[in-house]
Scaffold this active site. Structure first.
Site, PDB file in Angstrom:
ATOM      1  CG  ASN A 178     -51.716  19.528  -3.226  1.00 34.82           C
ATOM      2  OD1 ASN A 178     -52.399  18.626  -2.756  1.00 34.82           O
ATOM      3  ND2 ASN A 178     -50.441  19.686  -2.906  1.00 34.82           N
ATOM      4  CB  SER A 211     -49.182  21.755  -7.753  1.00 37.49           C
ATOM      5  OG  SER A 211     -49.902  21.356  -6.621  1.00 37.49           O
ATOM      6  CG  ASP A 222     -46.829  27.845 -12.848  1.00 37.19           C
ATOM      7  OD1 ASP A 222     -46.966  26.637 -12.595  1.00 37.19           O
ATOM      8  OD2 ASP A 222     -46.327  28.658 -12.041  1.00 37.19           O
ATOM      9  CG  LEU A 223     -52.374  26.790  -9.564  1.00 34.00           C
ATOM     10  CD1 LEU A 223     -53.615  27.575  -9.965  1.00 34.00           C
ATOM     11  CD2 LEU A 223     -52.799  25.398  -9.058  1.00 34.00           C
ATOM     12  NE  ARG A 235     -46.240  16.939  -2.900  1.00 32.28           N
ATOM     13  CZ  ARG A 235     -47.396  16.270  -2.918  1.00 32.28           C
ATOM     14  NH1 ARG A 235     -47.525  15.139  -2.257  1.00 32.28           N
ATOM     15  NH2 ARG A 235     -48.426  16.733  -3.598  1.00 32.28           N
ATOM     16  CG  ASP A 274     -44.197  31.632 -10.390  1.00 31.32           C
ATOM     17  OD1 ASP A 274     -44.400  30.542 -10.980  1.00 31.32           O
ATOM     18  OD2 ASP A 274     -44.043  31.725  -9.160  1.00 31.32           O
ATOM     19  N   GLY A 317     -41.620  25.929  -8.992  1.00 30.37           N
ATOM     20  CA  GLY A 317     -41.841  25.268 -10.276  1.00 30.37           C
ATOM     21  C   GLY A 317     -41.354  23.832 -10.331  1.00 30.37           C
TER      22      GLY A 317
HETATM   23  C1  BG6 Z   1     -45.191  23.972  -8.192  1.00 35.04           C
HETATM   24  C2  BG6 Z   1     -44.593  24.844  -7.116  1.00 35.04           C
HETATM   25  O1  BG6 Z   1     -46.245  24.616  -8.835  1.00 35.04           O
HETATM   26  O2  BG6 Z   1     -45.663  22.740  -7.611  1.00 35.04           O
HETATM   27  C3  BG6 Z   1     -43.505  24.097  -6.370  1.00 35.04           C
HETATM   28  O3  BG6 Z   1     -44.040  26.015  -7.715  1.00 35.04           O
HETATM   29  C4  BG6 Z   1     -44.075  22.793  -5.812  1.00 35.04           C
HETATM   30  O4  BG6 Z   1     -42.992  24.916  -5.342  1.00 35.04           O
HETATM   31  C5  BG6 Z   1     -44.667  21.970  -6.935  1.00 35.04           C
HETATM   32  O5  BG6 Z   1     -43.060  22.054  -5.155  1.00 35.04           O
HETATM   33  C6  BG6 Z   1     -45.293  20.665  -6.457  1.00 35.04           C
HETATM   34  O6  BG6 Z   1     -46.431  20.962  -5.701  1.00 35.04           O
HETATM   35  P1  BG6 Z   1     -47.234  19.916  -4.825  1.00 35.04           P
HETATM   36  O7  BG6 Z   1     -48.495  20.682  -4.453  1.00 35.04           O
HETATM   37  O8  BG6 Z   1     -47.532  18.729  -5.692  1.00 35.04           O
HETATM   38  O9  BG6 Z   1     -46.391  19.579  -3.662  1.00 35.04           O
HETATM   39 MG    MG Z   2     -45.221  28.699 -10.343  1.00 35.93          MG
END
Ligand code: BG6
Ligand code: MG
Length: 227
Positions: free
Chosen positions: A117, A115, A8-9, A48, A169, A45
């Site tokens: 991102n 994510s 996981d990132l 969004r 995590d 985890g």
């Molecule tokens: C997960 C995070 O890795 O990515 C979360 O733990 C987050 O908290 C989710 O909401 C989505 O991320 P993003 O960057 O696409 O908004």
């Molecule tokens: Mg995580």
């Protein structure tokens, strides 16, 4: 035998959890309710839009789908502003060494993050080079705790679930990895991540020898249970 690892990132390789928290808190403040660090655990985890639903539930707010997308974009803009300053210095302690040791040891490496991102963060922190595949929030239909993301990783890396270790995590991520049938190492607090097979506080003390000890010990235990 373990042949692959999927990481996981957020919260495992980089400490972005507080950036997510800052941005969600700013949104909650603007909507006029409190959002605490312990509330934030529920968002780790998860995708969004699901995070936004949980946040709105905490604030007892009911809003239209259109407005929801506007709020999610607003939060993401604040979050992206934070991560745009990230560099290799933001990779968590011990991570670079451990990734390099795994690479040298011939393990296949994947990234499995909710994510959207993820690629930006991996590029800015210069750790993209370690991964044979990156599966992020743009490549899956069902978010963690659904096992889709890890099942996809296992398939692309061409290993069996039992030959793969997932590092996570978040509770939702651990549930996803268990449902995919992998060995799971929780990164963080033992109390929160108690469903994982093993929990480590971080990567500072981690190396391939210790990693192999954990997995072998677990498989021997499984065998004994079977007999
Ligand atoms: C997960 C995070 O890795 O990515 C979360 O733990 C987050 O908290 C989710 O909401 C989505 O991320 P993003 O960057 O696409 O908004
Ligand atoms: Mg995580």
């Amino acid at each position: 035998m373990i042949r692959a690892c999927i990481f996981d990132l957020d919260g495992v390789l980089v400490d972005t959890a507080h950036f997510h928290y800052e941005a969600w808190k700013r949104l909650a403040d603007s909507l006029g309710f409190e959002f605490t660090r312990s509330d934030n655990e529920r968002l780790k985890g998860v995708s969004r839009m699901t995070s936004l639903d949980i946040l709105l539930e905490i604030g007892s707010k009911k809003i239209s789908e259109k407005k929801k997308h506007e709020l999610a974009d607003l939060k993401n803009n604040w979050y992206v502003e934070h991560i745009s300053h990230m560099t290799e210095k933001d990779v968590l302690p011990g991570v670079l060494n451990f990734l390099q040791e795994l690479k040298n040891g011939g393990f296949k490496l994947g990234l499995g993050s909710a994510s959207k991102n993820a690629l930006q963060i991996l590029t800015q922190t210069k750790i993209l080079r370690f991964f044979d595949t990156v599966i992020d929030g743009s490549n899956v239909e069902k978010a963690k705790p659904d096992p889709e993301i890890f099942k996809k990783g296992i398939e692309i890396l061409k290993v069996k679930p039992a030959e793969c270790v997932v590092f996570e995590d978040a509770v939702a991520g651990i549930e996803a990895a268990l449902a995919a049938g992998t060995f799971v190492i929780g990164v963080g607090s033992r109390e929160i991540l108690n469903k994982a097979h093993v929990v480590i506080p971080g990567f500072q003390e981690m190396n391939v020898k210790l990693f192999q000890y954990f997995t072998e010990k677990y498989f021997v235990k499984q065998l004994n249970n079977y007999e």
